[in-house]
Design a protein around this motif. Structure first.
Motif, PDB file in Angstrom:
ATOM      1  N   ALA A  30      21.351  15.322   0.926  1.00  0.00           N
ATOM      2  CA  ALA A  30      21.203  15.771   2.313  1.00  0.00           C
ATOM      3  C   ALA A  30      20.144  14.954   3.048  1.00  0.00           C
ATOM      4  O   ALA A  30      20.312  14.595   4.221  1.00  0.00           O
ATOM      5  N   LEU A  31      19.041  14.655   2.361  1.00  0.00           N
ATOM      6  CA  LEU A  31      17.969  13.864   2.959  1.00  0.00           C
ATOM      7  C   LEU A  31      18.449  12.471   3.326  1.00  0.00           C
ATOM      8  O   LEU A  31      18.216  11.992   4.449  1.00  0.00           O
ATOM      9  N   TYR A  32      19.141  11.803   2.386  1.00  0.00           N
ATOM     10  CA  TYR A  32      19.557  10.430   2.642  1.00  0.00           C
ATOM     11  C   TYR A  32      20.723  10.353   3.619  1.00  0.00           C
ATOM     12  O   TYR A  32      20.875   9.352   4.329  1.00  0.00           O
ATOM     13  N   CYS A  33      21.522  11.385   3.688  1.00  0.00           N
ATOM     14  CA  CYS A  33      22.562  11.435   4.718  1.00  0.00           C
ATOM     15  C   CYS A  33      21.913  11.496   6.099  1.00  0.00           C
ATOM     16  O   CYS A  33      22.367  10.843   7.043  1.00  0.00           O
ATOM     17  N   ARG A  34      20.822  12.263   6.201  1.00  0.00           N
ATOM     18  CA  ARG A  34      20.106  12.351   7.474  1.00  0.00           C
ATOM     19  C   ARG A  34      19.457  11.006   7.813  1.00  0.00           C
ATOM     20  O   ARG A  34      19.524  10.533   8.954  1.00  0.00           O
ATOM     21  N   LEU A  35      18.820  10.395   6.832  1.00  0.00           N
ATOM     22  CA  LEU A  35      18.151   9.112   7.064  1.00  0.00           C
ATOM     23  C   LEU A  35      19.140   8.017   7.451  1.00  0.00           C
ATOM     24  O   LEU A  35      18.847   7.163   8.284  1.00  0.00           O
ATOM     25  N   LYS A  46      28.362   3.870   1.432  1.00  0.00           N
ATOM     26  CA  LYS A  46      27.174   3.312   2.078  1.00  0.00           C
ATOM     27  C   LYS A  46      25.993   3.192   1.129  1.00  0.00           C
ATOM     28  O   LYS A  46      25.228   2.232   1.200  1.00  0.00           O
ATOM     29  N   ILE A  47      25.829   4.163   0.247  1.00  0.00           N
ATOM     30  CA  ILE A  47      24.628   4.163  -0.595  1.00  0.00           C
ATOM     31  C   ILE A  47      24.784   3.290  -1.829  1.00  0.00           C
ATOM     32  O   ILE A  47      23.809   2.699  -2.307  1.00  0.00           O
ATOM     33  N   ALA A  48      25.997   3.175  -2.384  1.00  0.00           N
ATOM     34  CA  ALA A  48      26.189   2.448  -3.645  1.00  0.00           C
ATOM     35  C   ALA A  48      25.725   0.992  -3.572  1.00  0.00           C
ATOM     36  O   ALA A  48      24.942   0.554  -4.421  1.00  0.00           O
ATOM     37  N   PRO A  49      26.188   0.196  -2.595  1.00  0.00           N
ATOM     38  CA  PRO A  49      25.741  -1.211  -2.576  1.00  0.00           C
ATOM     39  C   PRO A  49      24.251  -1.356  -2.340  1.00  0.00           C
ATOM     40  O   PRO A  49      23.605  -2.238  -2.913  1.00  0.00           O
ATOM     41  N   ARG A  50      23.677  -0.490  -1.500  1.00  0.00           N
ATOM     42  CA  ARG A  50      22.232  -0.552  -1.260  1.00  0.00           C
ATOM     43  C   ARG A  50      21.451  -0.219  -2.519  1.00  0.00           C
ATOM     44  O   ARG A  50      20.444  -0.863  -2.838  1.00  0.00           O
ATOM     45  N   LEU A  51      21.917   0.802  -3.236  1.00  0.00           N
ATOM     46  CA  LEU A  51      21.231   1.219  -4.454  1.00  0.00           C
ATOM     47  C   LEU A  51      21.326   0.149  -5.529  1.00  0.00           C
ATOM     48  O   LEU A  51      20.332  -0.157  -6.208  1.00  0.00           O
TER      49      LEU A  51
END
Length: 213
Positions: free
Chosen positions: A171-176, A190-195
């Motif tokens: 929830a936090l990272y969806c908001r960010l 969205k998060i997988a390649p960044r991570l």
């Protein structure tokens, strides 16, 4: 019922239970819920697993066996460099956790719950077994003068701690990142390649022998 049919039925029950645990939580899922969705009777679940807790244990062991096989094969691969192995470890775990992050959260909750010491001990043993494969890759890289000497246990804690935080704080990272938190696919995309990029960069900065003081 043939042996193959028994194996298939057991695997089907585990798959159904995994989905329900991920969607409703362990406490929010009853054995009756699993039986109804799997289209089996309660007696069959009792026959295969005995209880909901034992069913969860079987599910953890089943999924852990697959993970260990992947890690062992990667660790023993002589055609890959130590850096390539680290990159593949990162790719594998990010995909594994993000594609099953709701179930991963359930496992984390069970690990932190004191009411089930058997499941906690099972998870600890699985984690130790899997981490040993990663330790071997780091040790091999150090032997080949590719990786510098580091605190291996805390290095792995940094990597898995980051992944756990991302999954447990969706929830936090969806908001960010301004992502709809009801859209799991968009979050993973969205998060997988960044991570992956972040973890690989972090490991290079931390492990590269060129950075040795």
């Amino acid at each position: 019922m043939s042996l193959t049919e028994k194996v298939d039925k057991r695997a089907h029950i585990l798959t159904v239970a995994e989905g329900l645990f991920a969607e409703h939580g362990f406490d929010g899922t009853s054995v009756r819920d699993i039986a109804q969705l799997a289209n089996v009777n309660l007696a069959m679940i009792s026959y295969y697993f005995g209880s909901k807790e034992k069913l969860l244990e079987a599910l953890i062991e089943d999924r852990a066996g697959y993970t260990l096989g992947i890690l062992e094969e990667l660790s023993k691969n002589q055609t890959l460099t130590p850096w390539e192995k680290i990159d593949r470890f990162v790719d594998f775990y990010v995909e594994k956790i993000l594609n099953n992050f709701r179930f991963h959260c359930i496992i984390t909750q069970q690990y932190n719950a004191t009411r089930s010491p058997e499941i906690k001990e099972l998870l600890i043993n699985i984690k130790l077994r899997n981490l040993e494969q990663i330790k071997q890759v780091i040790a091999d890289g150090q032997k080949k003068k590719v990786f510098r000497k580091v605190d291996v246990e805390l290095t792995m804690a940094s990597v898995f701690g980051t992944m756990n935080h991302i999954t447990n704080s969706k929830a936090l990272y969806c908001r960010l990142m301004k992502i709809d938190d009801t859209d799991d696919a968009s979050y993973r995309k969205k998060i997988a390649p960044r991570l992956k990029t972040h973890l690989k960069q972090m490991m290079r900065a931390h492990l590269d022998i060129k950075n040795e003081e």
